[in-house]
Write a protein that holds these residues in place. Structure first.
Motif, mmCIF file in Angstrom:
data_model
loop_
_atom_site.group_PDB
_atom_site.id
_atom_site.type_symbol
_atom_site.label_atom_id
_atom_site.label_comp_id
_atom_site.label_asym_id
_atom_site.label_seq_id
_atom_site.Cartn_x
_atom_site.Cartn_y
_atom_site.Cartn_z
ATOM 1 N N ARG A 1 0.841 -1.202 0.000
ATOM 2 C CA ARG A 1 0.000 0.000 0.000
ATOM 3 C C ARG A 1 0.878 1.255 0.000
ATOM 4 N NH1 ARG A 1 -4.375 1.781 4.485
ATOM 5 N NH2 ARG A 1 -4.682 3.838 3.592
ATOM 6 N N GLY B 1 -17.882 1.807 11.534
ATOM 7 C CA GLY B 1 -17.186 1.190 10.405
ATOM 8 C C GLY B 1 -17.827 1.529 9.070
ATOM 9 N N LEU C 1 -17.686 7.274 5.411
ATOM 10 C CA LEU C 1 -18.480 8.367 4.822
ATOM 11 C C LEU C 1 -19.690 7.893 4.023
ATOM 12 C CD1 LEU C 1 -15.586 10.790 3.859
ATOM 13 C CD2 LEU C 1 -17.163 10.952 5.800
HETATM 14 C C1 LIG Z 1 -13.058 5.638 7.087
HETATM 15 C C2 LIG Z 1 -12.970 6.956 6.327
HETATM 16 C C3 LIG Z 1 -14.102 7.866 6.795
HETATM 17 C C4 LIG Z 1 -11.616 7.578 6.655
HETATM 18 O O1 LIG Z 1 -11.439 8.751 5.921
HETATM 19 P P1 LIG Z 1 -10.057 9.576 5.982
HETATM 20 O O2 LIG Z 1 -10.313 10.870 5.352
HETATM 21 O O3 LIG Z 1 -8.934 8.746 5.496
HETATM 22 O O4 LIG Z 1 -9.977 9.842 7.525
HETATM 23 P P2 LIG Z 1 -9.015 9.514 8.711
HETATM 24 O O5 LIG Z 1 -7.649 10.017 8.482
HETATM 25 O O6 LIG Z 1 -9.750 10.008 9.903
HETATM 26 O O7 LIG Z 1 -8.994 7.913 8.845
HETATM 27 C C5 LIG Z 1 -8.086 7.073 8.193
HETATM 28 C C6 LIG Z 1 -7.966 5.804 8.995
HETATM 29 O O8 LIG Z 1 -9.256 5.279 9.303
HETATM 30 C C7 LIG Z 1 -9.162 3.868 9.453
HETATM 31 N N1 LIG Z 1 -10.257 3.296 8.667
HETATM 32 C C8 LIG Z 1 -10.251 2.843 7.374
HETATM 33 N N2 LIG Z 1 -11.483 2.368 7.049
HETATM 34 C C9 LIG Z 1 -12.264 2.533 8.143
HETATM 35 C C10 LIG Z 1 -13.634 2.237 8.413
HETATM 36 N N3 LIG Z 1 -14.458 1.682 7.496
HETATM 37 N N4 LIG Z 1 -14.116 2.539 9.650
HETATM 38 C C11 LIG Z 1 -13.317 3.088 10.591
HETATM 39 N N5 LIG Z 1 -12.013 3.395 10.380
HETATM 40 C C12 LIG Z 1 -11.497 3.120 9.174
HETATM 41 C C13 LIG Z 1 -7.774 3.456 8.967
HETATM 42 O O9 LIG Z 1 -6.972 3.177 10.110
HETATM 43 C C14 LIG Z 1 -7.266 4.693 8.259
HETATM 44 O O10 LIG Z 1 -5.870 4.841 8.410
HETATM 45 P P3 LIG Z 1 -4.882 4.348 7.242
HETATM 46 O O11 LIG Z 1 -5.295 5.107 6.026
HETATM 47 O O12 LIG Z 1 -3.548 4.742 7.737
HETATM 48 O O13 LIG Z 1 -5.096 2.886 7.103
HETATM 49 C C15 LIG Z 1 -13.113 6.757 4.776
HETATM 50 O O14 LIG Z 1 -11.951 6.147 4.274
HETATM 51 C C16 LIG Z 1 -14.295 5.877 4.419
HETATM 52 O O15 LIG Z 1 -15.406 6.367 4.378
HETATM 53 N N6 LIG Z 1 -14.060 4.572 4.187
HETATM 54 C C17 LIG Z 1 -15.088 3.570 3.990
HETATM 55 C C18 LIG Z 1 -15.561 3.365 2.573
HETATM 56 C C19 LIG Z 1 -14.526 3.599 1.547
HETATM 57 O O16 LIG Z 1 -13.460 3.014 1.555
HETATM 58 N N7 LIG Z 1 -14.858 4.498 0.637
HETATM 59 C C20 LIG Z 1 -13.937 5.007 -0.300
HETATM 60 C C21 LIG Z 1 -13.581 6.427 0.088
HETATM 61 S S1 LIG Z 1 -15.049 7.396 0.459
#
Ligand SMILES: CC(C)(COP(=O)(O)OP(=O)(O)OC[C@H]1O[C@@H](n2cnc3c(N)ncnc32)[C@H](O)[C@@H]1OP(=O)(O)O)[C@@H](O)C(=O)NCCC(=O)NCCS
Length: 240
Positions: free
Chosen positions: A34, A176, A179
């Motif tokens: 990654r 979990g 967004l």
């Molecule tokens: C979870 C989510 C809100 C995080 O958004 P972000 O802007 O990266 O926000 P943050 O920096 O607060 O969080 C990142 C961390 O959340 C954690 N994370 C990943 N997926 C997660 C989930 N479904 N629920 C909770 N935490 C999650 C990981 O530890 C990640 O860290 P990493 O990138 O180092 O692995 C976003 O990735 C999301 O909605 N994911 C679920 C669906 C998806 O993958 N959609 C594609 C993008 S919208």
């Protein structure tokens, strides 16, 4: 009466210039793959530092080497979780620690619970954001959107917007759902105080709670953060 849960341990780290030695060689092949996919070196470095930090803290709790920590994901949207250690953990049998990580630019926030309470955290750097009222009108609950719209334009409005955003994202990360769960699915409020939430039945939680976090004085200015858990939980900031 049920005793209150043990504290959630919170830690801030500057992912560009971490104030502690990180075991960067402890990442597994999936994490290294990654890391290799990031387009910008800066993003790669922050990701590697974030994962090494997480491994270090989970390893401390389990009493194993950082590279022996194994992760899995839970739910359809891939919430990362610790895989139950095969043996030798310092924690009581069957207890798997939980965590949630957030980053905003170089700023990282890690929440860890030794007792296995599900967690969600979000960290945001408040910044000039002209579209705050428009985005809130479209994606927040009505009372929250109104609070953003009536706040004085500029720093005050941005503070209300990002505080509300962190509370919503912390909840979505707790479940979990992320967004795609929709920012308006639960009213998390615009105030900094803790509140118990009305959780839709389909979110699979009997209850949920969210609070804005008071960051330690040593943390850079402009950061806003929130923590969500299934119930009210004390927090401890880890220093040094
Ligand atoms: C979870 C989510 C809100 C995080 O958004 P972000 O802007 O990266 O926000 P943050 O920096 O607060 O969080 C990142 C961390 O959340 C954690 N994370 C990943 N997926 C997660 C989930 N479904 N629920 C909770 N935490 C999650 C990981 O530890 C990640 O860290 P990493 O990138 O180092 O692995 C976003 O990735 C999301 O909605 N994911 C679920 C669906 C998806 O993958 N959609 C594609 C993008 S919208």
């Amino acid at each position: 009466m049920k005793p209150p849960p043990s504290p959630v341990v919170l830690e801030y780290l500057d992912l560009d210039t971490p104030a502690l030695a990180l075991p960067t060689s402890s990442l597994d092949s999936a994490e290294r793959e990654r890391a290799a996919r990031f387009h910008f070196e800066e993003d790669r470095r922050r990701f590697i530092h974030g994962r090494a930090w997480l491994r270090l803290r989970v390893a401390d709790l389990l009493g194993i080497e950082p590279k022996a920590v194994e992760f899995t994901t839970v739910g359809e949207r891939g919430k990362p979780a610790v895989l139950s250690p095969v043996g030798g953990s310092l924690l009581p049998t069957g207890t798997v620690p939980t965590f949630n990580l957030s980053h905003s630019a170089q700023h990282g926030l890690l929440a860890l619970h030794a007792g296995g309470l599900p967690l969600g955290v979000d960290l945001e750097l408040a910044r000039p954001f002209e579209r705050a009222a428009r985005i809130a009108a479209r994606h927040f609950n009505a009372a929250e959107a109104a609070a953003v719209a009536t706040a004085a334009e500029g720093a005050e409005r941005e503070a209300v917007f990002f505080r509300t955003w962190t509370r919503k994202e912390a909840y979505l990360k707790l479940t979990g759902l992320g967004l795609p769960g929709g920012l308006a699915c639960v009213e998390t409020g615009t105030e900094a105080a803790a509140r118990s939430l009305r959780v839709p039945a389909e979110h699979g939680l009997a209850s949920a709670w969210v609070t804005s976090l008071e960051l330690p004085a040593s943390t850079p200015a402009g950061l806003l953060a929130a923590l969500a858990a299934p119930c009210a939980v004390p927090v401890d900031w880890r220093r040094g």
